[in-house]
Design a protein around this motif. Structure first.
Motif, PDB file in Angstrom:
ATOM      1  N   GLU A   1      35.065  44.210  47.109  1.00  0.00           N
ATOM      2  CA  GLU A   1      35.497  43.613  45.839  1.00  0.00           C
ATOM      3  C   GLU A   1      36.481  44.494  45.077  1.00  0.00           C
ATOM      4  OE1 GLU A   1      31.542  42.678  44.414  1.00  0.00           O
ATOM      5  OE2 GLU A   1      31.638  41.495  46.263  1.00  0.00           O
ATOM      6  N   TRP A   2      36.682  45.692  45.579  1.00  0.00           N
ATOM      7  CA  TRP A   2      37.525  46.668  44.900  1.00  0.00           C
ATOM      8  C   TRP A   2      38.966  46.186  44.840  1.00  0.00           C
ATOM      9  CZ3 TRP A   2      41.745  49.740  46.254  1.00  0.00           C
ATOM     10  CH2 TRP A   2      41.982  50.889  45.453  1.00  0.00           C
TER      11      TRP A   2
ATOM     12  N   HIS B   1      42.123  52.661  33.587  1.00  0.00           N
ATOM     13  CA  HIS B   1      40.907  51.879  33.349  1.00  0.00           C
ATOM     14  C   HIS B   1      39.976  51.992  34.553  1.00  0.00           C
ATOM     15  CE1 HIS B   1      42.295  49.563  29.792  1.00  0.00           C
ATOM     16  NE2 HIS B   1      43.459  49.943  30.256  1.00  0.00           N
ATOM     17  N   SER B   2      38.685  52.079  34.262  1.00  0.00           N
ATOM     18  CA  SER B   2      37.711  52.228  35.339  1.00  0.00           C
ATOM     19  C   SER B   2      36.736  51.068  35.359  1.00  0.00           C
ATOM     20  CB  SER B   2      36.910  53.507  35.130  1.00  0.00           C
ATOM     21  OG  SER B   2      37.747  54.617  35.235  1.00  0.00           O
ATOM     22  N   TYR B   3      36.160  50.814  36.517  1.00  0.00           N
ATOM     23  CA  TYR B   3      35.003  49.933  36.598  1.00  0.00           C
ATOM     24  C   TYR B   3      33.929  50.553  35.702  1.00  0.00           C
ATOM     25  CZ  TYR B   3      37.201  47.597  40.509  1.00  0.00           C
ATOM     26  OH  TYR B   3      38.068  46.884  41.274  1.00  0.00           O
TER      27      TYR B   3
ATOM     28  N   ARG C   1      40.194  51.465  38.432  1.00  0.00           N
ATOM     29  CA  ARG C   1      40.553  50.124  38.906  1.00  0.00           C
ATOM     30  C   ARG C   1      41.959  49.724  38.489  1.00  0.00           C
ATOM     31  NH1 ARG C   1      40.403  46.457  34.848  1.00  0.00           N
ATOM     32  NH2 ARG C   1      39.115  46.965  33.051  1.00  0.00           N
TER      33      ARG C   1
ATOM     34  N   PRO D   1      28.296  53.509  38.295  1.00  0.00           N
ATOM     35  CA  PRO D   1      28.415  52.138  38.823  1.00  0.00           C
ATOM     36  C   PRO D   1      28.527  52.128  40.345  1.00  0.00           C
ATOM     37  CG  PRO D   1      30.473  52.800  37.750  1.00  0.00           C
ATOM     38  CD  PRO D   1      29.520  53.956  37.620  1.00  0.00           C
TER      39      PRO D   1
ATOM     40  N   TRP E   1      35.956  55.884  39.499  1.00  0.00           N
ATOM     41  CA  TRP E   1      35.823  54.426  39.664  1.00  0.00           C
ATOM     42  C   TRP E   1      37.059  53.686  39.137  1.00  0.00           C
ATOM     43  CZ3 TRP E   1      31.883  56.345  35.993  1.00  0.00           C
ATOM     44  CH2 TRP E   1      30.894  57.078  36.648  1.00  0.00           C
TER      45      TRP E   1
ATOM     46  N   ILE F   1      30.297  50.230  43.325  1.00  0.00           N
ATOM     47  CA  ILE F   1      31.391  49.286  43.551  1.00  0.00           C
ATOM     48  C   ILE F   1      31.607  49.098  45.047  1.00  0.00           C
ATOM     49  CG2 ILE F   1      33.842  48.790  43.117  1.00  0.00           C
ATOM     50  CD1 ILE F   1      32.792  51.309  40.897  1.00  0.00           C
TER      51      ILE F   1
ATOM     52  N   THR G   1      39.118  46.013  27.083  1.00  0.00           N
ATOM     53  CA  THR G   1      38.371  46.809  28.066  1.00  0.00           C
ATOM     54  C   THR G   1      38.241  48.252  27.615  1.00  0.00           C
ATOM     55  OG1 THR G   1      40.402  46.627  29.295  1.00  0.00           O
ATOM     56  CG2 THR G   1      38.444  45.675  30.316  1.00  0.00           C
TER      57      THR G   1
END
Ligand SMILES: Cc1cc2nc3c(=O)[nH]c(=O)nc-3n(C[C@H](O)[C@H](O)[C@H](O)COP(=O)(O)OP(=O)(O)OC[C@H]3O[C@@H](n4cnc5c(N)ncnc54)[C@H](O)[C@@H]3O)c2cc1C
Lengths: 197, 283
Positions: A44-45, A111-113, A166, A38, A164, A40, B8
């Motif tokens: 927006e991060w 959790h990741s993008y 988040r 992805p 990535w 990123i 998610t």
């Protein structure tokens, strides 16, 4: 079980003590990803930590870069049998990020993008053992390797160092993340060869 | 865990994560080499009989460990070209000239040799035939469930030895007489570098639902309509199922090949969650 393979003498005989069992020294940077890389934008991060009380601590890129930054020199071990020794990173310690976080829970889902997840014990993230890293070898971290920022938990196999990243969500019990649901070990200590379960 | 995070956690997969309980357990096994053959000028096919092998799904891989007389060991991963129950496992290994393990497997290993393998591994880069019974049962009941179960078309994209797990999928698809549309784009250097050449041609010739597109990067066969050259974004757009058909896309090959192809697929409108990748290493 282990037996000599007929006809095999091997090449890398001066085995490096820093290599965990089953690992080979890599000169390039191995990539393990289940899907595309992805892209990123740091504009927006956002990175957040969510607790059982509904409390959410979050940082945008600017706020994140204003935190104390540490230099980390470490070996990394990918479950695909590759290790890189003496890699250098810059990032923010999880101790810093957890400073104001109140939680009774002992497990974390990273959790990741892109939707990927991996589970960790909080113990594996605190006391100078983990960072959110944004620089590798003096350069901004490549998207292929998890940029703009990834978790860095070098004492575990590298899939635990969520690319990535988040956010972290506190969990009352250990639950398998994406990689673990697909066969990788819940804990992932390379010295114990906790690759698969 | 909160509901939001559960959502998610599974969103990376377009289907529910395959239940690991349903997967054969991975373990160490002794494999005996029962057949070897030259696959291409640089590659060999090894057929193994693996003691206690629980069978494997199409797309899975194994770890192979070699031990020298002084106790030195080295381990590498290899995809499995075969699938299904039984203890026979087919590998195809491309020789990297400076490599430690692949030249040994290609040049040195012979029938009767024993090798240590660990597997089957991987539960995500896997394809399974559609369970027609389940589709019918759902069809009898709620119409919505039937359409949810209807398989989406599959696009396979291989670079070089990255064909191995995708060949397993194409074979499993044919053997199950599965009617899911399957399309394969396979990039190789020259006609002499095609793995499973005969089998792939036969699959393509025998099937209305399997289509094979070849790209030659260095030299084409005589009379080939296209020039030799790497897969480009335009070539990819022309040969793969369009994003509007919502295919599940499996991409396998060297890390560089997979990175390039996967990023173009995103640019062509494919959803990241529909793209599954296996990176073999290298650049
Ligand atoms: C899940 C998985 C499945 C795999 N399946 C297969 C398979 O079915 N068939 C197969 O032939 N290989 C497969 N590989 C690659 C395989 O594991 C080895 O990396 C490969 O055989 C090279 O090992 P080696 O010991 O000969 O070379 P090494 O001594 O490890 O490496 C020699 C040099 O080649 C580079 N290199 C390593 N891999 C590649 C590559 N793929 N392309 C270009 N350069 C590379 C290394 O960086 C190094 O510089 C797979 C890899 C993974 C992770």
């Amino acid at each position: 079980m282990s037996f000599i393979t007929r006809g095999f003498s091997g090449r890398g005989h001066e085995r490096d003590e820093r290599l965990p069992p089953g690992q080979t020294l890599a000169h390039d940077f191995p990539v393990l990803s289940a899907g595309p890389t992805p892209e990123i934008d740091t504009a927006e991060w956002e990175f957040s930590i969510a607790t059982e009380t509904g409390g959410v601590h979050s940082w945008n890129w600017e706020q994140f870069m204003a935190l104390p930054i540490e230099e980390v020199d470490t070996d990394i071990h990918c479950v695909t049998h590759w290790s890189k020794l003496g890699t250098s990173w810059r990032g923010v310690s999880l101790d810093t990020l957890f400073e104001d976080v109140e939680t009774q829970y002992e497990y974390v889902m990273a959790h990741s993008y892109g939707g990927y997840t991996t589970n960790l014990a909080l113990d594996d993230l605190l006391d100078g053992k983990a960072w959110i890293a944004f620089e590798f070898d003096g350069e901004p971290l490549d998207p292929e390797h998890g940029g703009p920022a990834r978790l860095l938990v070098p004492h575990l196999y590298f899939w635990k160092s969520a690319k990535w990243v988040r956010g972290l969500v506190m969990m009352g019990e250990d639950e398998p993340g994406f990689w673990e649901q697909n066969g990788y070990h819940l804990h992932g200590d390379p010295w114990k060869e906790e690759r698969y379960w | 865990m909160s509901d939001a995070s559960t959502a998610t956690a599974t969103s990376a997969t377009s289907e529910p994560a395959p239940a690991l309980a349903a997967m054969p357990r991975a373990g160490w096994h002794v494999a005996t080499v029962v057949a070897t053959r030259q696959e291409t000028a640089k590659a060999a096919r090894l057929e193994l009989d693996v003691d206690g092998w629980p069978g494997n799904a199409a797309g899975q891989h194994l770890d192979l460990r070699l031990t020298a007389p002084d106790g030195y060991t080295v381990t590498r991963s290899y995809s499995i070209a075969s699938s299904g129950p039984g203890t026979r496992v087919v590998l195809a290994v491309d020789k990297l000239p400076d490599g430690e393990v692949s030249p040994f497997l290609v040049d040195e290993v012979r029938v009767g040799d024993r090798l240590e393998v660990h597997g089957p591994l991987g539960a995500f880069f896997v394809w399974r035939p559609v369970d027609r019974g389940a589709v019918r049962a759902a069809g009898d009941g709620a119409g919505g469930a039937a359409s949810a179960l209807r398989a989406r078309p599959v696009q396979l994209i291989a670079g070089g030895s990255g064909i191995v797990p995708l060949f397993a999928m194409a074979t499993a698809h044919a053997e199950a007489r599965d009617l899911t549309p399957f399309r394969m784009l396979y990039s190789v250097r020259t006609p002499d570098d095609l793995f499973f050449a005969e089998e792939l041609m036969a699959l393509a010739a025998a099937s209305d639902v399997f289509r094979l597109d070849l790209v030659y990067t260095r030299r084409t066969p005589d009379g080939w309509p296209n020039l030799a050259g790497r897969v480009t974004r335009a070539a990819l757009a022309a040969a793969v199922l369009p994003a509007t058909e919502r295919p599940i896309v499996y991409v396998c090959g060297s890390t560089g090949f997979v990175e390039r192809v996967a990023s173009w697929l995103i640019e062509l409108g494919h959803d990241a969650r529909d793209i599954r990748t296996e990176r073999f290493g290298g650049i």
